[in-house]
Design a protein around this motif. Structure first.
Motif, PDB file in Angstrom:
ATOM      1  N   ALA A  23       7.712  84.805  24.438  1.00  0.00           N
ATOM      2  CA  ALA A  23       6.800  83.760  25.038  1.00  0.00           C
ATOM      3  C   ALA A  23       5.870  84.136  26.087  1.00  0.00           C
ATOM      4  CB  ALA A  23       7.604  82.636  25.044  1.00  0.00           C
ATOM      5  N   GLY A  24       6.083  85.347  26.714  1.00  0.00           N
ATOM      6  CA  GLY A  24       4.982  85.668  27.766  1.00  0.00           C
ATOM      7  C   GLY A  24       5.672  84.917  29.280  1.00  0.00           C
ATOM      8  N   ALA A  25       7.068  84.790  29.219  1.00  0.00           N
ATOM      9  CA  ALA A  25       7.231  84.240  30.630  1.00  0.00           C
ATOM     10  C   ALA A  25       7.420  85.005  31.791  1.00  0.00           C
ATOM     11  CB  ALA A  25       8.860  83.741  30.404  1.00  0.00           C
ATOM     12  N   THR A  26       7.144  84.641  32.823  1.00  0.00           N
ATOM     13  CA  THR A  26       7.025  85.385  34.270  1.00  0.00           C
ATOM     14  C   THR A  26       8.310  85.073  34.945  1.00  0.00           C
ATOM     15  OG1 THR A  26       5.739  83.806  35.377  1.00  0.00           O
ATOM     16  CG2 THR A  26       4.374  85.583  34.174  1.00  0.00           C
ATOM     17  N   ARG A  27       8.951  84.016  34.686  1.00  0.00           N
ATOM     18  CA  ARG A  27      10.225  83.586  35.375  1.00  0.00           C
ATOM     19  C   ARG A  27      10.870  83.015  34.321  1.00  0.00           C
ATOM     20  NH1 ARG A  27       6.593  80.831  38.141  1.00  0.00           N
ATOM     21  NH2 ARG A  27       7.259  78.901  37.349  1.00  0.00           N
ATOM     22  N   ILE A  28      12.554  83.515  34.185  1.00  0.00           N
ATOM     23  CA  ILE A  28      13.379  83.105  33.554  1.00  0.00           C
ATOM     24  C   ILE A  28      14.741  82.717  34.203  1.00  0.00           C
ATOM     25  CG2 ILE A  28      14.642  83.560  31.387  1.00  0.00           C
ATOM     26  CD1 ILE A  28      12.568  85.738  30.575  1.00  0.00           C
ATOM     27  N   ALA A  29      15.081  81.520  34.129  1.00  0.00           N
ATOM     28  CA  ALA A  29      16.286  80.921  34.966  1.00  0.00           C
ATOM     29  C   ALA A  29      17.369  80.854  33.895  1.00  0.00           C
ATOM     30  CB  ALA A  29      15.722  79.654  35.628  1.00  0.00           C
ATOM     31  N   ILE A  30      18.747  81.247  34.086  1.00  0.00           N
ATOM     32  CA  ILE A  30      19.781  81.209  33.285  1.00  0.00           C
ATOM     33  C   ILE A  30      20.714  80.303  34.014  1.00  0.00           C
ATOM     34  CG2 ILE A  30      21.172  82.182  31.745  1.00  0.00           C
ATOM     35  CD1 ILE A  30      18.745  84.408  32.600  1.00  0.00           C
ATOM     36  N   SER A  31      21.330  79.339  33.568  1.00  0.00           N
ATOM     37  CA  SER A  31      22.495  78.564  34.152  1.00  0.00           C
ATOM     38  C   SER A  31      23.669  78.497  33.313  1.00  0.00           C
ATOM     39  CB  SER A  31      22.197  77.216  34.597  1.00  0.00           C
ATOM     40  OG  SER A  31      21.027  77.223  35.670  1.00  0.00           O
ATOM     41  N   ALA A 172      14.987  96.185  31.730  1.00  0.00           N
ATOM     42  CA  ALA A 172      13.820  96.517  31.052  1.00  0.00           C
ATOM     43  C   ALA A 172      12.702  95.903  31.277  1.00  0.00           C
ATOM     44  CB  ALA A 172      14.243  96.184  29.409  1.00  0.00           C
ATOM     45  N   ARG A 173      12.702  94.880  32.157  1.00  0.00           N
ATOM     46  CA  ARG A 173      11.460  93.894  32.237  1.00  0.00           C
ATOM     47  C   ARG A 173      11.168  93.687  33.719  1.00  0.00           C
ATOM     48  NH1 ARG A 173       8.520  91.711  28.113  1.00  0.00           N
ATOM     49  NH2 ARG A 173       6.781  91.369  29.925  1.00  0.00           N
ATOM     50  N   PRO A 174      11.072  94.581  34.446  1.00  0.00           N
ATOM     51  CA  PRO A 174      11.001  94.168  36.057  1.00  0.00           C
ATOM     52  C   PRO A 174       9.658  93.331  36.296  1.00  0.00           C
ATOM     53  CG  PRO A 174      10.173  96.521  35.747  1.00  0.00           C
ATOM     54  CD  PRO A 174      10.820  95.869  34.284  1.00  0.00           C
ATOM     55  N   ASP A 175       8.804  93.049  35.573  1.00  0.00           N
ATOM     56  CA  ASP A 175       7.714  92.260  35.738  1.00  0.00           C
ATOM     57  C   ASP A 175       8.035  90.680  35.487  1.00  0.00           C
ATOM     58  OD1 ASP A 175       8.107  92.899  32.830  1.00  0.00           O
ATOM     59  OD2 ASP A 175       6.116  92.128  32.381  1.00  0.00           O
ATOM     60  N   ILE A 176       9.244  90.444  35.309  1.00  0.00           N
ATOM     61  CA  ILE A 176       9.642  88.946  35.029  1.00  0.00           C
ATOM     62  C   ILE A 176      10.731  88.823  36.219  1.00  0.00           C
ATOM     63  CG2 ILE A 176      10.786  87.445  33.343  1.00  0.00           C
ATOM     64  CD1 ILE A 176       9.900  89.200  31.095  1.00  0.00           C
ATOM     65  N   GLY A 177      10.752  87.868  36.614  1.00  0.00           N
ATOM     66  CA  GLY A 177      11.638  87.343  37.534  1.00  0.00           C
ATOM     67  C   GLY A 177      12.740  86.502  36.764  1.00  0.00           C
ATOM     68  N   PHE A 178      14.081  86.825  37.354  1.00  0.00           N
ATOM     69  CA  PHE A 178      15.190  86.276  36.720  1.00  0.00           C
ATOM     70  C   PHE A 178      15.980  85.871  37.652  1.00  0.00           C
ATOM     71  CE2 PHE A 178      13.878  89.592  33.598  1.00  0.00           C
ATOM     72  CZ  PHE A 178      14.430  89.147  32.505  1.00  0.00           C
ATOM     73  N   THR A 179      16.660  84.647  37.265  1.00  0.00           N
ATOM     74  CA  THR A 179      17.731  84.141  38.168  1.00  0.00           C
ATOM     75  C   THR A 179      19.009  83.621  37.221  1.00  0.00           C
ATOM     76  OG1 THR A 179      17.024  81.918  38.021  1.00  0.00           O
ATOM     77  CG2 THR A 179      16.103  83.011  39.812  1.00  0.00           C
ATOM     78  N   LEU A 180      20.161  84.116  37.747  1.00  0.00           N
ATOM     79  CA  LEU A 180      21.404  83.589  36.832  1.00  0.00           C
ATOM     80  C   LEU A 180      22.276  82.895  37.699  1.00  0.00           C
ATOM     81  CD1 LEU A 180      23.347  83.925  34.350  1.00  0.00           C
ATOM     82  CD2 LEU A 180      23.987  86.120  35.361  1.00  0.00           C
ATOM     83  N   THR A 181      22.622  81.591  37.446  1.00  0.00           N
ATOM     84  CA  THR A 181      23.627  80.736  38.212  1.00  0.00           C
ATOM     85  C   THR A 181      24.895  80.654  37.459  1.00  0.00           C
ATOM     86  OG1 THR A 181      21.556  79.590  39.119  1.00  0.00           O
ATOM     87  CG2 THR A 181      23.896  78.540  39.333  1.00  0.00           C
ATOM     88  N   LEU A 182      25.843  80.906  37.831  1.00  0.00           N
ATOM     89  CA  LEU A 182      27.309  80.581  37.419  1.00  0.00           C
ATOM     90  C   LEU A 182      28.139  79.723  37.887  1.00  0.00           C
ATOM     91  CD1 LEU A 182      28.334  84.442  36.762  1.00  0.00           C
ATOM     92  CD2 LEU A 182      27.262  83.008  35.086  1.00  0.00           C
TER      93      LEU A 182
END
Length: 209
Positions: A23-31, A172-182
Motif C-alpha cells: 500500500a506504499g506505507a512509510t511507517r508500519i506499527a505492529i502491536s 528487505a525494506r529499509p525505506d520503511i520505518g517499523f515498530t514492534l510492540t510486545l
C-alpha cells in the motif's frame, strides 16, 4: 485453506505487513498481545482503501490490488508482494478481524469479519480528515477453529517467531520505518532510511549488530 495460510500468529502478521508494504506505507506499527493469539494490530500510513475496496478485500479468491487498465484488470504487470485479499478472508474465517481504512480524499470506513460472518462496511472514526492509512486488528486467533489452538506454542515462542518475521521484512525494506510492540514493550524501533539502497547496511546493522 485458512489453516494452511494462517498457521500461526507470525504468518498472519506477515500477510498484514506485506499488505501495508504494497500500500506504499512509510511507517508500519505492529502491536501484539498473548503471543499474537489474543491480539494482533498492524497499522500503516499507506494509500488506504475505500468502502468498496474493503468489501472486495475480504472476499475469497478476490483482490483489490489489480490496477484496471483500459477497462480490464492488468495481470501482466503485477508488482505487489501478493494480492490484498488472499489471506484476509482466511484470517477472518478463524478470528475476529477488523479493518479500518481511509484514503486521502475520502471518508474512513470499517469492515468486520468474525469467524467468517461479515459486518459492514460502515462509516468509522479513523484519523483526521486528509490522513490516510489502514489499521488491521485481529483478535482471538483460531477461536473459530479450536482444534488449531493446541498447535500454538507458548506466548514467548510465538513472540520470537513474530519478531523474526518482522526483522526479515524490515531488512528487505529499509525505506520503511517499523515498530514492534510486545505486551506493551517496544521490542523493535527502526526509523526509515531515506534511500532504499544506501539504507540497507545501516538497517542490517541495527537489526543484526
Amino acid at each position: 485453506a485458512a489453516g494452511e495460510v494462517v498457521e500461526r500468529p507470525a504468518a498472519a502478521v506477515k500477510e498484514l505487513v506485506e499488505n501495508a508494504m504494497d500500500a506504499g506505507a512509510t511507517r508500519i506499527a505492529i502491536s501484539v498481545a498473548g503471543g499474537g493469539g489474543d491480539l494482533l494490530v498492524v497499522e500503516d500510513d499507506g494509500i488506504g482503501m475505500t468502502a468498496a475496496d474493503l468489501t472486495l478485500a475480504i472476499e475469497r479468491h478476490a483482490t483489490s490490488k489489480l490496477p484496471v487498465v483500459g477497462g480490464e484488470d492488468d495481470l501482466s504487470h503485477i508488482v505487489t508482494m501478493g494480492f490484498r485479499g488472499e489471506a484476509l478472508p482466511s484470517i477472518g474465517a478463524v478470528a475476529r478481524l477488523s479493518l479500518l481504512s481511509r484514503r486521502t480524499d475520502g471518508d474512513a470506513a470499517e469492515i468486520r469479519v468474525d469467524g467468517g460472518a461479515v459486518t459492514g462496511p460502515m462509516p468509522a472514526a479513523f484519523r483526521a480528515s486528509g490522513q490516510r492509512g489502514t489499521r488491521a486488528e485481529v483478535r482471538e486467533l483460531f477461536y473459530a477453529t479450536p482444534a488449531r489452538l493446541k498447535f500454538l506454542k507458548s506466548a514467548r515462542s510465538e513472540d520470537l517467531a513474530l519478531t523474526d518475521m518482522v526483522k526479515r521484512l524490515a531488512m528487505a525494506r529499509p525505506d520503511i520505518g517499523f515498530t514492534l510492540t510486545l505486551e506493551g514493550r517496544r521490542a523493535l524501533d527502526l526509523a526509515a532510511e531515506p534511500d532504499l539502497m544506501d539504507g540497507r547496511l545501516p538497517r542490517l546493522s541495527r537489526i543484526m549488530g
